[in-house]
Structure formats: structure tokens, C-alpha cells
Design a protein around this motif. Sequence first.
Motif, mmCIF file in Angstrom:
data_model
loop_
_atom_site.group_PDB
_atom_site.id
_atom_site.type_symbol
_atom_site.label_atom_id
_atom_site.label_comp_id
_atom_site.label_asym_id
_atom_site.label_seq_id
_atom_site.Cartn_x
_atom_site.Cartn_y
_atom_site.Cartn_z
ATOM 1 N N UNK A 20 0.869 -1.174 0.000
ATOM 2 C CA UNK A 20 0.000 0.000 0.000
ATOM 3 C C UNK A 20 0.909 1.228 0.000
ATOM 4 N N UNK A 21 0.791 2.071 -1.001
ATOM 5 C CA UNK A 21 1.716 3.201 -1.130
ATOM 6 C C UNK A 21 1.580 4.196 0.012
ATOM 7 N N UNK A 22 0.412 4.271 0.631
ATOM 8 C CA UNK A 22 0.258 5.179 1.773
ATOM 9 C C UNK A 22 0.989 4.641 3.002
ATOM 10 N N UNK A 23 0.806 3.368 3.290
ATOM 11 C CA UNK A 23 1.385 2.786 4.494
ATOM 12 C C UNK A 23 2.806 2.289 4.318
ATOM 13 N N UNK A 24 3.061 1.639 3.183
ATOM 14 C CA UNK A 24 4.363 1.019 2.944
ATOM 15 C C UNK A 24 5.306 1.898 2.135
ATOM 16 N N UNK A 25 4.734 2.784 1.317
ATOM 17 C CA UNK A 25 5.545 3.607 0.434
ATOM 18 C C UNK A 25 6.090 2.814 -0.739
ATOM 19 N N UNK A 26 6.852 3.482 -1.557
ATOM 20 C CA UNK A 26 7.533 2.865 -2.688
ATOM 21 C C UNK A 26 9.017 3.062 -2.423
ATOM 22 N N UNK A 27 9.805 1.978 -2.434
ATOM 23 C CA UNK A 27 11.234 2.140 -2.186
ATOM 24 C C UNK A 27 11.843 3.165 -3.156
ATOM 25 N N UNK A 28 12.752 4.000 -2.667
ATOM 26 C CA UNK A 28 13.341 5.045 -3.519
ATOM 27 C C UNK A 28 13.912 4.524 -4.840
ATOM 28 N N UNK A 29 14.559 3.372 -4.823
ATOM 29 C CA UNK A 29 15.136 2.833 -6.063
ATOM 30 C C UNK A 29 14.045 2.461 -7.063
#
Length: 108
Positions: free
Chosen positions: A30-39
Motif C-alpha cells: 500500500x503506497x500510503x502505508x508502505x511507500x515505494x522504495x526510492x530505487x
Amino acid sequence: MQFYGLKTCDTCRKAVSALRAAGQVPEIYDVRGDGVPPAVLEAALTRFGAPMVNRRSTTWRDLSEAERQEEAATLLSRYPALMKRPLIVDGDDMTLGWDAAAQAKWLG
């Protein structure tokens, strides 16, 4: 296969159901809770560019004019829900959205 989306997104839920029905086993983030890794975010921005920002979203409508002028990377880091969804990554393969091309790629 990593699947970046929102739990509350109808398109994301449909995509996950279709992927599972096709025998895929996506790791769901979930992009809100987990985010997207910078890479991953950097690779996606390199591949897709500005279209990664969903300009039809509620989040976009709530931004000020000054914020709308910021770089896509800055906006997506600050407002992850602003990302067009889903972002599906499997090794070097990557798709954005759940259009016919993405469905053909992942569902065969």
C-alpha cells in the motif's frame, strides 16, 4: 512481482483479483502505508516520467498551484497516493496503470 497501489482503489483491487486468478502471486504494498522504495520510484520515474502523477486524483485537486509545479519525484515522495496506480514490478519489467497493455503483459 511487487504490486504498488492503494487498498481502497477499485482498479487496484480488480488488478489483484485478476492477477491471482491468472496464477500470479503479487507482493502487495500500500503506497500510503508502505511507500515505494526510492530505487523503485526512481526507476519508474525514469521509465514513465510525469505521467506517474495522477492529475485526476483528489490529492492533485487539493494541491496548491505552487505544489503542482514541483518535480514529480518530490510530489510522489511527499504524497504517495498521488501516484497513478497500480505500479507493477517484476525484475526489469514494469507497468503503470491497469490498461489493456498491462493486462496483456501480466495476464498473458
